[in-house]
Write a protein that holds these residues in place. Structure first.
Motif, PDB file in Angstrom:
ATOM      1  N   VAL A 427      38.811  37.696  37.824  1.00 14.19           N
ATOM      2  CA  VAL A 427      37.903  38.252  36.653  1.00 14.19           C
ATOM      3  C   VAL A 427      36.381  37.598  37.137  1.00 14.19           C
ATOM      4  O   VAL A 427      35.529  38.332  37.310  1.00 14.19           O
ATOM      5  CB  VAL A 427      38.197  37.677  35.369  1.00 14.19           C
ATOM      6  CG1 VAL A 427      36.886  37.950  34.449  1.00 14.19           C
ATOM      7  CG2 VAL A 427      39.329  38.589  34.763  1.00 14.19           C
ATOM      8  N   GLN A 431      33.949  40.571  38.319  1.00 13.24           N
ATOM      9  CA  GLN A 431      33.313  41.385  36.963  1.00 13.24           C
ATOM     10  C   GLN A 431      32.017  41.636  37.067  1.00 13.24           C
ATOM     11  O   GLN A 431      31.596  42.577  36.402  1.00 13.24           O
ATOM     12  CB  GLN A 431      33.501  40.291  35.863  1.00 13.24           C
ATOM     13  CG  GLN A 431      32.558  38.911  35.915  1.00 13.24           C
ATOM     14  CD  GLN A 431      32.779  38.002  34.848  1.00 13.24           C
ATOM     15  OE1 GLN A 431      33.436  38.571  33.895  1.00 13.24           O
ATOM     16  NE2 GLN A 431      32.085  36.978  35.028  1.00 13.24           N
ATOM     17  N   GLU A 436      35.054  46.526  32.591  1.00 15.98           N
ATOM     18  CA  GLU A 436      36.333  45.898  32.042  1.00 15.98           C
ATOM     19  C   GLU A 436      37.510  46.783  32.294  1.00 15.98           C
ATOM     20  O   GLU A 436      38.513  46.222  32.278  1.00 15.98           O
ATOM     21  CB  GLU A 436      35.988  45.863  30.425  1.00 15.98           C
ATOM     22  CG  GLU A 436      34.786  44.923  30.218  1.00 15.98           C
ATOM     23  CD  GLU A 436      34.973  43.523  30.485  1.00 15.98           C
ATOM     24  OE1 GLU A 436      36.028  42.757  29.823  1.00 15.98           O
ATOM     25  OE2 GLU A 436      35.059  42.904  31.487  1.00 15.98           O
ATOM     26  N   LEU A 439      38.855  46.332  35.918  1.00 17.73           N
ATOM     27  CA  LEU A 439      39.522  45.149  35.669  1.00 17.73           C
ATOM     28  C   LEU A 439      40.858  44.972  35.230  1.00 17.73           C
ATOM     29  O   LEU A 439      41.822  44.409  35.682  1.00 17.73           O
ATOM     30  CB  LEU A 439      38.465  43.999  35.062  1.00 17.73           C
ATOM     31  CG  LEU A 439      37.148  43.294  35.786  1.00 17.73           C
ATOM     32  CD1 LEU A 439      36.480  42.526  34.860  1.00 17.73           C
ATOM     33  CD2 LEU A 439      37.671  42.445  37.132  1.00 17.73           C
ATOM     34  N   ARG A 461      32.282  37.172  28.905  1.00 23.36           N
ATOM     35  CA  ARG A 461      31.907  38.401  29.531  1.00 23.36           C
ATOM     36  C   ARG A 461      30.586  38.689  29.911  1.00 23.36           C
ATOM     37  O   ARG A 461      29.530  38.297  28.834  1.00 23.36           O
ATOM     38  CB  ARG A 461      32.293  39.626  28.564  1.00 23.36           C
ATOM     39  CG  ARG A 461      32.222  40.763  28.730  1.00 23.36           C
ATOM     40  CD  ARG A 461      32.740  41.870  27.771  1.00 23.36           C
ATOM     41  NE  ARG A 461      32.349  43.325  27.989  1.00 23.36           N
ATOM     42  CZ  ARG A 461      32.814  44.268  27.263  1.00 23.36           C
ATOM     43  NH1 ARG A 461      33.610  44.046  26.291  1.00 23.36           N
ATOM     44  NH2 ARG A 461      32.596  45.654  27.544  1.00 23.36           N
TER      45      ARG A 461
END
Length: 467
Positions: A427, A431, A436, A439, A461
């Motif tokens: 992640v 990222q 999202e 992922l 996040r």
């Protein structure tokens, strides 16, 4: 035998729901679109229609008008939650968000069929009830034979018929949303909607508009007035999952809803009364958060009228094998492997594992092993639990400071990457360039599971993300 029509354009999802319902004893037909359903069947002759919201051709909500005598359950992704709420205003009896738990789907179907009015010419005895409350019992929605879960079921049965606000506490993956559904289905509000909202999944800039609604021109992009989710739940129940993630301003507005039973849309000067039964859930220690100022103390006491704690799986040792067999039976039938069994070594591995991800982690382990199994016996290597089984579990409610401790334990205990290490590295490395959704797809999990693992491992996040 109740007849159910499934309208879903994705073959895998349609097939999975069909097998699930057939195994539960329902007579099931399916179609890939509204037009196909009308061409091949008579939708109004079914006891229930389960339809995706977005379909090729006519939308799933069209079935509400084309089959006026049949209840329609709408399936939708969380991103389309607003449209699902709108569909309920059009006449859908309920909605269910993807990805959904199998027990959640069966509970929703059972509840809808239980409250479906009986035809006037029915041969049933006069006075026979068309509702079967036992189908809504928490023991039929959640699994648990151990004493801690029996206490949870007893508490749900006592609290559900009241209007009391309930706070459900438990780690991620323990089944807090199923407990909320059981509370709603056993309440006098069962015929009204249960609106479920994951507070952490809505961007902070939109949370107030989503919950309370807004007037036209209230902010840039507000081209028309919109009803909020709290108002949409009027007469029913509102389930606020991860309530600890609400920003301060939204907390203040929610407090007013609890105190005065009224809301005011963003950009409006007028308040309006609402009748909503509030159910909140969190994996965080809200009491500790009030001491640090992260959560309003007055809101905490308003929410914490009745508390239900869902025990983690490590405290439900006697339930582990029952849950495992239940998931194995379901996954085996779903994947055409009905004769699968767990080896004695696999059973011991399941019982020794600490289950930091709780029931959801167990279900994922069984699903993974079912896919990988080439014969009828699942071995420990297929469960892939050794990398995490010996770790000391740190409760998720101890949010402050647990990330450094977890990383230290990982470094000291093993040189190889555990599954959680791999997740964290993947992640953090990807990222910035992946959404999202991408992922989650690469990791083979849902977006909700991705968010929950972020929470557990303390991986923030990216604020710049547009998803």
């Amino acid at each position: 035998m109740p007849r159910i029509l499934i309208v879903e354009d994705e073959d895998i999802i349609r097939s999975a729901i069909r097998k699930l319902l057939q195994h539960a004893g329902y007579e099931v037909s399916d179609a890939g679109s509204v037009e196909e359903a009308e061409q091949n069947y008579e939708p109004d002759q079914y006891d229930l229609i389960i339809s995706d919201l977005r379909l090729p051709g006519a939308a799933g909500t069209e079935l509400i008008n084309r089959a006026p005598n049949t209840p329609v359950l709408i399936m939708t992704s969380y991103a389309s939650l607003r449209s699902a709420v709108d569909s309920m205003k059009m006449g859908a009896v309920e909605y269910i968000a993807k990805p959904f738990d199998h027990d959640e789907m069966l509970a929703a179907v059972s509840n809808i069929l239980a409250r479906k009015p009986t035809a006037p010419d029915s041969s049933e005895e006069p006075g026979a009830s068309s509702s079967t409350p036992e189908n809504s019992d928490p023991a039929n929605i959640m699994f648990g034979h151990c004493e801690p879960m029996q206490r949870v079921f007893t508490l749900i049965r006592k609290v559900a018929p009241t209007e009391t606000t309930v706070l459900i506490q438990g780690e991620s993956g323990t089944g807090k949303e199923l407990a909320a559904r059981a509370l709603h289905l056993l309440s006098p509000r069962a015929s009204k909607p249960l609106i479920s909202v994951n507070c952490a999944a809505i961007p902070e800039s939109l949370i107030e508009s989503e919950l309370f609604g807004h007037e036209k021109g209230a902010f840039t992009g507000a081209v028309s007035a919109r009803t909020g989710l709290i108002e949409a739940a009027d007469g029913g129940s509102l389930f606020l999952d991860e309530i600890g993630e609400l920003p301060a301003e939204a907390q203040a507005r929610l407090l007013r809803v609890l105190q005065e039973s009224e809301i005011r849309r963003v950009g409006s000067t007028q308040s309006r009364k609402v009748s909503v039964r509030m159910i909140a859930a969190t994996h965080r220690n809200l009491k500790a958060m009030t001491r640090t100022g992260e959560f309003r103390e007055d809101l905490y006491y308003r929410l914490n009228v009745m508390q239900i704690r869902i025990p983690p799986l490590r405290e439900r040792q006697s339930d582990i094998m029952g849950l495992a067999r239940r998931f194995l039976k379901r996954q085996g039938e779903k994947m055409g492997k009905p004769n699968l069994n767990l080896s004695p070594e696999a059973m011991r591995a399941l019982e020794r594992h600490r289950w930091p991800g709780n029931v959801r982690e167990l279900e994922n382990a069984i699903e993974r092993a079912t896919i990988l199994c080439d014969n009828d016996v699942i071995t420990p290597s297929l469960l892939d639990l050794d990398s995490e089984g010996g770790e000391e579990h740190i409760p998720e409610t101890l949010v402050a400071g647990n990330n450094e401790q977890t990383r230290t334990n990982d470094v000291d205990s093993a040189n190889d990457l555990s599954l959680e290490d791999y997740f964290q590295h993947f992640v953090l490395e990807n990222q910035d360039r992946m959404s999202e959704t991408e992922l989650a797809q690469k990791l083979g999990i849902s977006r909700k599971s991705l968010w929950e693992r972020r929470q557990r491992l303390g991986i923030p996040r990216k604020k710049s993300s547009g998803n």
